[in-house]
Design an enzyme around this catalytic site. Sequence first.
Site, short mmCIF file in Angstrom:
data_model
loop_
_atom_site.label_atom_id
_atom_site.label_comp_id
_atom_site.label_asym_id
_atom_site.label_seq_id
_atom_site.Cartn_x
_atom_site.Cartn_y
_atom_site.Cartn_z
N GLU A 334 0.82 -1.22 0.00
CA GLU A 334 0.00 0.00 0.00
C GLU A 334 0.85 1.26 0.00
OE1 GLU A 334 -2.84 -0.34 -0.87
OE2 GLU A 334 -3.19 -2.43 -0.36
N HIS A 423 -4.72 -5.93 -10.96
CA HIS A 423 -4.21 -6.93 -10.03
C HIS A 423 -3.72 -8.18 -10.77
CE1 HIS A 423 -6.72 -4.59 -7.14
NE2 HIS A 423 -5.69 -4.86 -6.36
#
Length: 521
Positions: A334, A423
């Site tokens: 993140e 992703h």
Amino acid sequence: MQSRLLGAAIASVLAVSAPALAGNANNASAAIRAKGLIDGPAAAAVHRADADAFSARYVSVDRDGTEHVRMDRTYRGLPVIGGDVVIHSRNGQFKSASLTMKTQGRPNITPQLSADEAIVEAGVAFGTGFNGVPSAKLVVYARGAQPVLAYEVVMSGTRKDQTPTDMHYFVDAKTGRILDKWDTIHTANATGTGKTISYGDVAITTNSVSGGFQMVDNSRGGGSTLDALNNSDRMATRKGVVFSDADNAWGDYTNTDRASAGAEAHYGVAMTWDYYKNAHGRNGIFNDGKGVKSYVHINRNYVNAFWNGSAMFYGDGDGVTYKPLTVLDVAGHEMSHGVAQATSGLVYSGDAGGLNEANSDIFGAMVEFYANNANDPGDYLIGEEIYISNPAGTKALRYMYDPAKDTRSVSCYSSSVASMDPHYSSGVGNHFFYLLAEGSGSKTFGGVTHTSPTCNGTTVTGIGRDAAAAIWYRALDLYFTSSTTYPQARVATLNAAKDIYGIGSAEYNAVAASWSAVSVN
């Protein structure tokens, strides 16, 4: 991470680049020189139009005097989406430019649709449930073959799984067709004592205050960890509270004590900060020495974590299959979305979206190796620690050494990759990095066998993860732009390898071989 390999990698990076200059980048002499080059010998290379204007985002200067200036572009005052460029020069002489824009052509900037009509078109795609009033502004969308006048419409809301979303739609200002879209909230699908859920006791840096301690790390820019109180991210930023404690011991190893997840996230942020600083000379996400906030216990039974452009947010998991998502590689993942935002600005669409996610997986894995925690040995599995039951350690969200193993990601590049969820299109970049670092064949990390096939049947010899990470980081920082494609990433990483190790070096040749091994030629 005390190996001589790391020392060599750090020495190489420090020998190449001095710290970047941010803030008043437009006033830096290198930026002034770069703008002069754009007005002259670099004009054709950057496809400059007469009404283009350029603003320096930041400057980096190598030890040998080579200057790299990252520029954002406007046309008649409108932002040019995909028009960003990095100017590379030395001694005032233009060397090259990194960019994706393909033409000097520009559109008429008189729209045929109103902003309200563009919002309606975006609203049809977004659906119901957006928050507040959507915004729309005119831009030049230049990520396609020809620049197009468009509205950038931003619609905020919440998905069914409780993840917030800030969708950016690019609506053709003539036809109303949606040209592109992406979400600016990026998810992972996934010196006190922290009694953490996944790592047991870890040392964390806190702030001593009257009556006790707060989970604030002043040694890392004042970054803080807050309890979101199971609110959404937008409510958490108003109602979240910094964790405080009387004895500087945090949690009880379970999620019953809310500080356990807080301490785990705080630890992951510290490891990520230290990794970037010690391996790449980067001082925080934005390279400004300032920490950011981390919110744990976001939403309820939420199986995800995300970066929203300024802070990290971690869910608790569902308590059945998944634990809180506050583990090391998720924290590194993140925060690395923030680093990508602050450097190349890779957008979350097409090949660039896959590279954005791959970048976060790559550095998430590197943070795990850097932390060298016996309870979570370094490996190339992403999110393996978020499972409540994973005795063999083989469950994971993604497998960098063999991306297709998750049945959704791709290991080899093709023309269809650009249309995939980032992703899963990240698999190409993950596979490249693993091959570059470790090579093909079979190896064991963290007790898990990693067997990495190649797409062209070749055998690849790795150069070590520290050298591979140094090359990738330099490419991200100085050669990637917001719309970099996988073929352009090949060129960018070759340029980075040439800068650090020299053209024709073993490292340079390994970069070329590793990209070819994932069908990026």
